[in-house]
Design a protein around this motif. Structure first.
Motif, PDB file in Angstrom:
ATOM      1  N   GLU A  71      42.533  40.064  27.038  1.00 40.18           N
ATOM      2  CA  GLU A  71      42.372  41.399  26.472  1.00 40.18           C
ATOM      3  C   GLU A  71      43.553  41.659  25.558  1.00 40.18           C
ATOM      4  O   GLU A  71      44.710  41.525  25.974  1.00 40.18           O
ATOM      5  N   VAL A  72      43.270  42.006  24.319  1.00 37.89           N
ATOM      6  CA  VAL A  72      44.348  42.236  23.356  1.00 37.89           C
ATOM      7  C   VAL A  72      43.848  43.193  22.278  1.00 37.89           C
ATOM      8  O   VAL A  72      42.662  43.169  21.914  1.00 37.89           O
ATOM      9  N   ASP A  73      44.751  44.075  21.847  1.00 35.65           N
ATOM     10  CA  ASP A  73      44.457  45.005  20.745  1.00 35.65           C
ATOM     11  C   ASP A  73      43.190  45.837  21.010  1.00 35.65           C
ATOM     12  O   ASP A  73      42.424  46.150  20.097  1.00 35.65           O
ATOM     13  N   GLY A  74      42.929  46.157  22.277  1.00 36.87           N
ATOM     14  CA  GLY A  74      41.755  46.964  22.627  1.00 36.87           C
ATOM     15  C   GLY A  74      40.479  46.160  22.786  1.00 36.87           C
ATOM     16  O   GLY A  74      39.426  46.714  23.099  1.00 36.87           O
ATOM     17  N   TYR A  75      40.551  44.847  22.582  1.00 32.22           N
ATOM     18  CA  TYR A  75      39.365  43.989  22.728  1.00 32.22           C
ATOM     19  C   TYR A  75      39.444  43.241  24.051  1.00 32.22           C
ATOM     20  O   TYR A  75      40.355  42.433  24.256  1.00 32.22           O
ATOM     21  N   LEU A  76      38.486  43.504  24.927  1.00 32.17           N
ATOM     22  CA  LEU A  76      38.394  42.791  26.210  1.00 32.17           C
ATOM     23  C   LEU A  76      37.296  41.730  26.078  1.00 32.17           C
ATOM     24  O   LEU A  76      36.149  42.058  25.739  1.00 32.17           O
ATOM     25  N   SER A  77      37.659  40.489  26.351  1.00 32.67           N
ATOM     26  CA  SER A  77      36.656  39.416  26.251  1.00 32.67           C
ATOM     27  C   SER A  77      35.433  39.757  27.099  1.00 32.67           C
ATOM     28  O   SER A  77      35.566  40.184  28.250  1.00 32.67           O
ATOM     29  N   PRO A  78      34.230  39.539  26.550  1.00 38.28           N
ATOM     30  CA  PRO A  78      33.013  39.866  27.325  1.00 38.28           C
ATOM     31  C   PRO A  78      32.884  39.053  28.611  1.00 38.28           C
ATOM     32  O   PRO A  78      32.153  39.449  29.505  1.00 38.28           O
ATOM     33  N   LEU A  79      33.624  37.943  28.723  1.00 37.11           N
ATOM     34  CA  LEU A  79      33.535  37.144  29.947  1.00 37.11           C
ATOM     35  C   LEU A  79      34.244  37.826  31.118  1.00 37.11           C
ATOM     36  O   LEU A  79      34.023  37.470  32.274  1.00 37.11           O
ATOM     37  N   PHE A  80      35.108  38.793  30.817  1.00 42.44           N
ATOM     38  CA  PHE A  80      35.936  39.392  31.862  1.00 42.44           C
ATOM     39  C   PHE A  80      35.613  40.872  32.055  1.00 42.44           C
ATOM     40  O   PHE A  80      36.403  41.599  32.631  1.00 42.44           O
ATOM     41  N   SER A  81      34.481  41.294  31.558  1.00 45.63           N
ATOM     42  CA  SER A  81      34.123  42.713  31.646  1.00 45.63           C
ATOM     43  C   SER A  81      33.023  42.946  32.687  1.00 45.63           C
ATOM     44  O   SER A  81      31.982  42.286  32.628  1.00 45.63           O
ATOM     45  N   PRO A  82      33.233  43.834  33.662  1.00 45.07           N
ATOM     46  CA  PRO A  82      34.412  44.694  33.877  1.00 45.07           C
ATOM     47  C   PRO A  82      35.574  43.877  34.423  1.00 45.07           C
ATOM     48  O   PRO A  82      35.351  42.928  35.183  1.00 45.07           O
ATOM     49  N   ASP A  83      36.799  44.279  34.031  1.00 42.33           N
ATOM     50  CA  ASP A  83      37.986  43.541  34.457  1.00 42.33           C
ATOM     51  C   ASP A  83      38.360  43.951  35.885  1.00 42.33           C
ATOM     52  O   ASP A  83      39.009  44.970  36.110  1.00 42.33           O
ATOM     53  N   LEU A  84      37.926  43.125  36.832  1.00 44.15           N
ATOM     54  CA  LEU A  84      38.137  43.474  38.241  1.00 44.15           C
ATOM     55  C   LEU A  84      39.586  43.242  38.680  1.00 44.15           C
ATOM     56  O   LEU A  84      39.965  43.663  39.775  1.00 44.15           O
ATOM     57  N   SER A  85      40.395  42.604  37.825  1.00 48.83           N
ATOM     58  CA  SER A  85      41.808  42.429  38.203  1.00 48.83           C
ATOM     59  C   SER A  85      42.534  43.773  38.184  1.00 48.83           C
ATOM     60  O   SER A  85      43.633  43.883  38.702  1.00 48.83           O
ATOM     61  N   ARG A  86      41.898  44.790  37.548  1.00 53.18           N
ATOM     62  CA  ARG A  86      42.515  46.120  37.581  1.00 53.18           C
ATOM     63  C   ARG A  86      42.326  46.771  38.944  1.00 53.18           C
ATOM     64  O   ARG A  86      43.045  47.686  39.305  1.00 53.18           O
ATOM     65  N   LEU A  87      41.338  46.321  39.692  1.00 52.15           N
ATOM     66  CA  LEU A  87      41.066  46.910  41.012  1.00 52.15           C
ATOM     67  C   LEU A  87      41.663  46.083  42.141  1.00 52.15           C
ATOM     68  O   LEU A  87      42.079  46.622  43.166  1.00 52.15           O
ATOM     69  N   PHE A  88      41.678  44.761  41.961  1.00 49.49           N
ATOM     70  CA  PHE A  88      42.120  43.881  43.049  1.00 49.49           C
ATOM     71  C   PHE A  88      43.361  43.105  42.631  1.00 49.49           C
ATOM     72  O   PHE A  88      43.506  42.747  41.458  1.00 49.49           O
ATOM     73  N   ASP A  89      44.203  42.867  43.610  1.00 43.69           N
ATOM     74  CA  ASP A  89      45.379  42.045  43.374  1.00 43.69           C
ATOM     75  C   ASP A  89      44.981  40.582  43.535  1.00 43.69           C
ATOM     76  O   ASP A  89      44.852  40.095  44.657  1.00 43.69           O
ATOM     77  N   LEU A  90      44.752  39.897  42.429  1.00 49.05           N
ATOM     78  CA  LEU A  90      44.239  38.528  42.510  1.00 49.05           C
ATOM     79  C   LEU A  90      45.381  37.528  42.419  1.00 49.05           C
ATOM     80  O   LEU A  90      46.363  37.759  41.706  1.00 49.05           O
ATOM     81  N   PRO A  91      45.288  36.398  43.132  1.00 50.28           N
ATOM     82  CA  PRO A  91      46.300  35.354  42.954  1.00 50.28           C
ATOM     83  C   PRO A  91      46.238  34.816  41.525  1.00 50.28           C
ATOM     84  O   PRO A  91      45.165  34.802  40.908  1.00 50.28           O
ATOM     85  N   PRO A  92      47.408  34.404  40.966  1.00 51.06           N
ATOM     86  CA  PRO A  92      47.438  34.004  39.547  1.00 51.06           C
ATOM     87  C   PRO A  92      46.539  32.824  39.208  1.00 51.06           C
ATOM     88  O   PRO A  92      46.126  32.678  38.067  1.00 51.06           O
ATOM     89  N   TRP A  93      46.195  31.989  40.198  1.00 45.74           N
ATOM     90  CA  TRP A  93      45.357  30.822  39.913  1.00 45.74           C
ATOM     91  C   TRP A  93      43.870  31.171  39.873  1.00 45.74           C
ATOM     92  O   TRP A  93      43.049  30.346  39.490  1.00 45.74           O
TER      93      TRP A  93
END
Ligand code: FES
Length: 284
Positions: free
Chosen positions: A65-87
């Motif tokens: 996600e950059v400059d207001g563009y969120l890749s369609p593969l990651f929408s909705p971005d659930l990392s905003r709700l859950f604490d995911l491991p970096p891998w």
């Protein structure tokens, strides 16, 4: 012979009327061109999308996600709700829906059975006799193709979020207001018409066309009715069914064009993120 093997034998693919033997046919046209070209395009897009959605972010942590563009593969971005491991790529949490929806699509089944399994390689073209040893869609794993209708219902969830993603795509968010994460890479907040926004809009229109032209949706709206004119509700369903039938005629076209635009939309965001170029935009 056990009951199970007798049932499986009965379910085996019938011999059919096409010439027997892989590639044997009376056709004189270049029938192999379509499955070869489609197989190449599908493999490139599906390979890239799998790499980007599952591997790229998890290993190299390239922003999606950059400059207001969120890749369609990651929408909705659930990392905003859950604490995911970096891998763990957040794309994995949502991608199983569109992947399952496409993998079980009636049209794609016809296409990839042809170019991956030669089952059959083309209309009136002979296929390998080995196919007759399997029960195909009557047994695992291909019996799971019957989940298509349920994946259709689920597919409207990410699709709704893709429409919502057009808001930051056309009105760049202010990092001072939305925070550094949502405003990552935004240098010029406010209304704009950027190349990325246009690409996102085309992509979501084509994905909507793909979903609305689905054979299952058409059956859901107009199927199991003996009389279309008997009640007001049925007349409405008939009208809707006619509209969906118009879209359904172009389902193949929506399938390929949306696969290509979703690939391009993700690639666009990734290239912006690594600084390959900046989004050309008209700002207001
Ligand atoms: Fe292709 Fe449903 S038949 S998406």
């Amino acid at each position: 012979m056990t009951v199970q093997s007798a049932v499986l034998r009965a379910l085996r693919k019938p011999r059919g009327t096409a010439p027997q033997g892989f590639g044997k046919t009376s056709r004189r046209d270049a029938w192999a061109v379509y499955p070869i070209v489609q197989g190449v395009v599908f493999t490139i897009c599906a390979g890239y999308l799998t790499f980007s959605g599952v591997v790229w972010n998890a290993i190299w942590h390239t922003p999606y996600e950059v400059d207001g563009y969120l890749s369609p593969l990651f929408s909705p971005d659930l990392s905003r709700l859950f604490d995911l491991p970096p891998w763990l790529s957040p794309g994995l949490l949502i991608l199983w829906i569109p992947i399952g929806f496409r993998a079980t699509c009636y049209y794609y089944r016809k296409a990839y059975y042809r170019f991956y399994f030669a089952d059959p390689p083309g209309c009136a073209v002979g296929e390998p006799t080995v196919h007759r040893r399997f029960a195909l869609e009557n047994a695992l794993p291909f019996v799971l193709q019957n989940l298509h209708r349920y994946l259709l219902y689920l597919a409207f969830i990410p699709l709704t979020f893709l429409w919502l993603d057009l808001i930051p795509a056309f009105v760049a968010p202010d990092p001072a207001v939305v925070g550094p994460e949502l405003g990552y890479g935004v240098t010029d907040p406010g209304p704009r018409i950027g190349l990325g926004g246009v690409l996102f809009l085309v992509n979501v229109v084509l994905l909507t066309g793909y979903s609305l032209s689905c054979h299952s949706l058409r059956h859901l709206v107009g199927g199991r009715i003996d009389c279309f004119s008997c009640t007001r509700t049925r007349r409405v369903r008939y009208t809707l069914w006619q509209r969906l039938t118009d879209l359904n005629r172009n389902h193949m076209w929506y399938a390929w064009s949306s696969l290509i635009t979703v690939t391009l939309a993700d690639l666009y965001v990734r290239l912006l993120a690594v600084g390959a170029f900046t989004d050309p935009a008209i700002r207001f």
